[in-house]
Write a protein that holds these residues in place. Structure first.
Motif, PDB file in Angstrom:
ATOM      1  N   PHE A 148       0.862  -1.173   0.000  1.00 14.36           N
ATOM      2  CA  PHE A 148       0.000   0.000   0.000  1.00 14.36           C
ATOM      3  C   PHE A 148       0.900   1.224   0.000  1.00 14.36           C
ATOM      4  CE2 PHE A 148      -2.710   3.207   2.061  1.00 14.36           C
ATOM      5  CZ  PHE A 148      -3.796   3.155   1.204  1.00 14.36           C
ATOM      6  N   MET A 149       0.787   2.061  -1.039  1.00 12.48           N
ATOM      7  CA  MET A 149       1.649   3.229  -1.198  1.00 12.48           C
ATOM      8  C   MET A 149       0.868   4.501  -0.863  1.00 12.48           C
ATOM      9  SD  MET A 149       3.542   4.697  -4.630  1.00 12.48           S
ATOM     10  CE  MET A 149       4.422   3.175  -4.916  1.00 12.48           C
ATOM     11  N   ILE A 150       1.515   5.372  -0.073  1.00 13.51           N
ATOM     12  CA  ILE A 150       0.961   6.673   0.283  1.00 13.51           C
ATOM     13  C   ILE A 150       1.944   7.716  -0.228  1.00 13.51           C
ATOM     14  CG2 ILE A 150       0.215   8.179   2.164  1.00 13.51           C
ATOM     15  CD1 ILE A 150       0.129   5.388   3.817  1.00 13.51           C
ATOM     16  N   VAL A 151       1.533   8.527  -1.195  1.00 10.18           N
ATOM     17  CA  VAL A 151       2.432   9.506  -1.809  1.00 10.18           C
ATOM     18  C   VAL A 151       2.476  10.765  -0.946  1.00 10.18           C
ATOM     19  CG1 VAL A 151       2.956  10.849  -3.866  1.00 10.18           C
ATOM     20  CG2 VAL A 151       1.901   8.585  -4.092  1.00 10.18           C
ATOM     21  N   LYS A 152       3.674  11.108  -0.501  1.00 15.52           N
ATOM     22  CA  LYS A 152       3.864  12.273   0.358  1.00 15.52           C
ATOM     23  C   LYS A 152       4.270  13.514  -0.430  1.00 15.52           C
ATOM     24  CE  LYS A 152       6.449  11.399   3.908  1.00 15.52           C
ATOM     25  NZ  LYS A 152       7.495  10.865   4.785  1.00 15.52           N
ATOM     26  N   LYS A 153       4.913  13.312  -1.586  1.00 18.81           N
ATOM     27  CA  LYS A 153       5.442  14.441  -2.351  1.00 18.81           C
ATOM     28  C   LYS A 153       5.665  14.008  -3.794  1.00 18.81           C
ATOM     29  CE  LYS A 153       9.772  17.013  -2.755  1.00 18.81           C
ATOM     30  NZ  LYS A 153      11.114  17.162  -2.221  1.00 18.81           N
ATOM     31  N   GLY A 154       5.475  14.935  -4.728  1.00 14.76           N
ATOM     32  CA  GLY A 154       5.860  14.698  -6.106  1.00 14.76           C
ATOM     33  C   GLY A 154       4.786  14.077  -6.973  1.00 14.76           C
ATOM     34  N   LYS A 155       5.281  13.529  -8.091  1.00 16.29           N
ATOM     35  CA  LYS A 155       4.375  12.984  -9.101  1.00 16.29           C
ATOM     36  C   LYS A 155       5.058  11.821  -9.810  1.00 16.29           C
ATOM     37  CE  LYS A 155       2.330  14.855 -13.278  1.00 16.29           C
ATOM     38  NZ  LYS A 155       2.100  16.096 -14.008  1.00 16.29           N
ATOM     39  N   GLY A 156       4.306  10.768 -10.048  1.00 17.19           N
ATOM     40  CA  GLY A 156       4.839   9.607 -10.749  1.00 17.19           C
ATOM     41  C   GLY A 156       3.734   8.873 -11.484  1.00 17.19           C
ATOM     42  N   LYS A 157       4.130   7.829 -12.181  1.00 16.45           N
ATOM     43  CA  LYS A 157       3.165   7.003 -12.912  1.00 16.45           C
ATOM     44  C   LYS A 157       3.514   5.554 -12.641  1.00 16.45           C
ATOM     45  CE  LYS A 157       3.560   6.641 -17.361  1.00 16.45           C
ATOM     46  NZ  LYS A 157       3.548   6.905 -18.804  1.00 16.45           N
ATOM     47  N   ILE A 158       2.519   4.801 -12.155  1.00 20.42           N
ATOM     48  CA  ILE A 158       2.711   3.373 -11.944  1.00 20.42           C
ATOM     49  C   ILE A 158       1.987   2.657 -13.082  1.00 20.42           C
ATOM     50  CG2 ILE A 158       0.730   3.134 -10.379  1.00 20.42           C
ATOM     51  CD1 ILE A 158       2.510   1.045  -8.839  1.00 20.42           C
ATOM     52  N   SER A 159       2.683   1.739 -13.722  1.00 16.70           N
ATOM     53  CA  SER A 159       2.135   1.026 -14.878  1.00 16.70           C
ATOM     54  C   SER A 159       2.006  -0.451 -14.556  1.00 16.70           C
ATOM     55  CB  SER A 159       3.052   1.200 -16.089  1.00 16.70           C
ATOM     56  OG  SER A 159       3.172   2.557 -16.422  1.00 16.70           O
ATOM     57  N   PHE A 160       0.813  -0.962 -14.795  1.00 13.70           N
ATOM     58  CA  PHE A 160       0.528  -2.382 -14.700  1.00 13.70           C
ATOM     59  C   PHE A 160       0.384  -2.887 -16.134  1.00 13.70           C
ATOM     60  CE2 PHE A 160      -1.104  -0.440 -10.810  1.00 13.70           C
ATOM     61  CZ  PHE A 160      -0.484  -1.221  -9.841  1.00 13.70           C
ATOM     62  N   ASP A 161       0.073  -4.140 -16.335  1.00 14.04           N
ATOM     63  CA  ASP A 161      -0.035  -4.698 -17.679  1.00 14.04           C
ATOM     64  C   ASP A 161      -0.970  -3.896 -18.580  1.00 14.04           C
ATOM     65  OD1 ASP A 161       1.776  -6.746 -17.193  1.00 14.04           O
ATOM     66  OD2 ASP A 161       0.226  -8.099 -16.467  1.00 14.04           O
ATOM     67  N   ALA A 162      -2.172  -3.596 -18.103  1.00  9.76           N
ATOM     68  CA  ALA A 162      -3.185  -3.004 -18.976  1.00  9.76           C
ATOM     69  C   ALA A 162      -3.512  -1.552 -18.638  1.00  9.76           C
ATOM     70  CB  ALA A 162      -4.462  -3.835 -18.904  1.00  9.76           C
ATOM     71  N   GLU A 163      -2.886  -0.974 -17.615  1.00  7.57           N
ATOM     72  CA  GLU A 163      -3.237   0.386 -17.245  1.00  7.57           C
ATOM     73  C   GLU A 163      -2.061   1.122 -16.621  1.00  7.57           C
ATOM     74  OE1 GLU A 163      -6.043   0.914 -13.974  1.00  7.57           O
ATOM     75  OE2 GLU A 163      -5.498  -1.063 -13.232  1.00  7.57           O
ATOM     76  N   ALA A 164      -2.132   2.449 -16.681  1.00  2.48           N
ATOM     77  CA  ALA A 164      -1.159   3.322 -16.033  1.00  2.48           C
ATOM     78  C   ALA A 164      -1.936   4.302 -15.163  1.00  2.48           C
ATOM     79  CB  ALA A 164      -0.324   4.057 -17.068  1.00  2.48           C
ATOM     80  N   ILE A 165      -1.455   4.517 -13.943  1.00  3.13           N
ATOM     81  CA  ILE A 165      -2.138   5.371 -12.981  1.00  3.13           C
ATOM     82  C   ILE A 165      -1.184   6.462 -12.544  1.00  3.13           C
ATOM     83  CG2 ILE A 165      -3.214   5.441 -10.696  1.00  3.13           C
ATOM     84  CD1 ILE A 165      -3.823   2.392 -11.161  1.00  3.13           C
ATOM     85  N   GLU A 166      -1.660   7.709 -12.597  1.00  2.00           N
ATOM     86  CA  GLU A 166      -0.847   8.827 -12.139  1.00  2.00           C
ATOM     87  C   GLU A 166      -0.915   8.918 -10.619  1.00  2.00           C
ATOM     88  OE1 GLU A 166      -1.258  13.491 -12.512  1.00  2.00           O
ATOM     89  OE2 GLU A 166      -0.653  12.581 -14.419  1.00  2.00           O
ATOM     90  N   LEU A 167       0.230   9.103 -10.003  1.00  2.00           N
ATOM     91  CA  LEU A 167       0.328   9.254  -8.560  1.00  2.00           C
ATOM     92  C   LEU A 167       0.759  10.682  -8.250  1.00  2.00           C
ATOM     93  CD1 LEU A 167       2.335   5.982  -7.863  1.00  2.00           C
ATOM     94  CD2 LEU A 167      -0.115   6.320  -7.529  1.00  2.00           C
ATOM     95  N   ARG A 168       0.086  11.319  -7.298  1.00  2.00           N
ATOM     96  CA  ARG A 168       0.395  12.692  -6.878  1.00  2.00           C
ATOM     97  C   ARG A 168       0.376  12.767  -5.354  1.00  2.00           C
ATOM     98  NH1 ARG A 168      -0.544  16.974 -10.320  1.00  2.00           N
ATOM     99  NH2 ARG A 168      -1.122  16.377 -12.421  1.00  2.00           N
ATOM    100  N   GLN A 169       0.913  13.847  -4.831  1.00  2.00           N
ATOM    101  CA  GLN A 169       0.891  14.063  -3.391  1.00  2.00           C
ATOM    102  C   GLN A 169      -0.521  13.841  -2.851  1.00  2.00           C
ATOM    103  OE1 GLN A 169       2.420  17.860  -2.185  1.00  2.00           O
ATOM    104  NE2 GLN A 169       1.788  17.584  -0.071  1.00  2.00           N
ATOM    105  N   GLY A 170      -0.629  13.020  -1.809  1.00  2.61           N
ATOM    106  CA  GLY A 170      -1.920  12.724  -1.190  1.00  2.61           C
ATOM    107  C   GLY A 170      -2.624  11.509  -1.750  1.00  2.61           C
ATOM    108  N   SER A 171      -2.168  10.990  -2.892  1.00  4.36           N
ATOM    109  CA  SER A 171      -2.843   9.820  -3.451  1.00  4.36           C
ATOM    110  C   SER A 171      -2.317   8.536  -2.799  1.00  4.36           C
ATOM    111  CB  SER A 171      -2.703   9.764  -4.974  1.00  4.36           C
ATOM    112  OG  SER A 171      -1.372   9.584  -5.365  1.00  4.36           O
ATOM    113  N   THR A 172      -3.117   7.485  -2.921  1.00  7.31           N
ATOM    114  CA  THR A 172      -2.749   6.172  -2.400  1.00  7.31           C
ATOM    115  C   THR A 172      -2.947   5.145  -3.504  1.00  7.31           C
ATOM    116  OG1 THR A 172      -4.985   5.749  -1.572  1.00  7.31           O
ATOM    117  CG2 THR A 172      -3.428   6.765  -0.035  1.00  7.31           C
ATOM    118  N   GLN A 173      -2.240   4.033  -3.384  1.00 14.12           N
ATOM    119  CA  GLN A 173      -2.362   2.982  -4.390  1.00 14.12           C
ATOM    120  C   GLN A 173      -2.108   1.622  -3.753  1.00 14.12           C
ATOM    121  OE1 GLN A 173      -3.217   3.277  -7.733  1.00 14.12           O
ATOM    122  NE2 GLN A 173      -3.306   1.067  -7.608  1.00 14.12           N
ATOM    123  N   LEU A 174      -3.024   0.698  -3.947  1.00 13.64           N
ATOM    124  CA  LEU A 174      -2.825  -0.686  -3.534  1.00 13.64           C
ATOM    125  C   LEU A 174      -2.174  -1.429  -4.691  1.00 13.64           C
ATOM    126  CD1 LEU A 174      -3.227  -3.042  -1.575  1.00 13.64           C
ATOM    127  CD2 LEU A 174      -5.441  -3.424  -2.661  1.00 13.64           C
TER     128      LEU A 174
END
Length: 80
Positions: free
Chosen positions: A33-59
């Motif tokens: 479980f990821m909790i973004v504290k700062k910045g911006k990124g993109k996590i890519s899985f096989d069929a999708e890409a999700i933008e991550l920003r400060q305050g976002s979370t990702q399982l």
């Protein structure tokens, strides 16, 4: 990656990555479980890409291959 805390049940990591860095495709043996504290990124899985920003979370499910690309200096806590 820096390990902040660990016991028999979980581990907490601090990730700090610079703009342009890439974490190559990999997978974890447990859910993460990821909790973004700062910045911006993109996590890519096989069929999708999700933008991550400060305050976002990702399982990130166990054994689910993924790749992380940093678009702006990035800090996150990751609970495994």
């Amino acid at each position: 990656m820096q390990e902040l805390c660990k016991n028999e049940s979980y581990k907490i990591l601090q990730a700090s990555l610079k703009t342009g860095e890439v974490m190559p495709r990999h997978e974890s043996t447990s859910d993460a479980f990821m909790i973004v504290k700062k910045g911006k990124g993109k996590i890519s899985f096989d069929a999708e890409a999700i933008e991550l920003r400060q305050g976002s979370t990702q399982l990130i499910p166990a054994h689910h291959p993924h790749r992380l690309e940093i678009m702006e200096d990035f800090e996150a806590c990751i609970v495994l």
